[in-house]
Motif scaffolding. Sequence first.
Motif: not given
Length: 222
Positions: A185-194
């Motif tokens: 797995p890998d994960v990325a999160v944007d400015y707003d928490g999406n």
Amino acid sequence: VLAVGDVNIVGAVHSHAGSAPLALEFDNQGDVWDPQVAMSNAGNTVLTWLSYAAGVNNVWGRSCGLAGCSGDGGVLLESSSQDATSPRIGIRGNGEAIIVWIQPSTGTSSLWSVRYDGGAFGTPQTFASGSSIDSLRLGVGDYGGSGVATWTQSGSIYRQVLLTGSATWEDAGIVAGSNPTSFGPDVAVDYDGNGIIVWAQGNVIRLTKMNSAGTESISQAR
């Protein structure tokens, strides 16, 4: 940031003019490896690494600003008698950082985290445990974003969320099951928490999209 030989962590501040390498950890007491680093919008940096001493790998941390680094060589973040593995770090635009790692023990493993906020590291806390935990990854949003940890556990993909300003992980869940086996797995999160988590399952790549309210949808990317 890199491990040099078997004793020290060395880094350099990059600018157009460059800089000379700086020893970030220099106790010369044992092997060091797996350095991880994250930088905020203002240029504040928090790093973590593993250091071997007295027969155990422990997690260390240190903060650095544009003017230099804090302390004499780092802060010991945990002192377990069991080897820590897989430190990961993420940072928000305001300089608040999250460090996570795996702490194995007999027959099981635990996931731990510590926050860096207000110029100091907090108290470590455990947020998950189980057998066959591996492939820990961390994504952290900017000012309004949450921290999302994902990992493999007995062939399934798990995740938990750490909300902005909170010290408590919540919203635990299984993203994908073990039939067929899920991995990588890998994960990325944007400015707003999406956020987006991706992983391999069988012969396909899958992803799940999470909005800031925690709603998920799973689709096939390949």
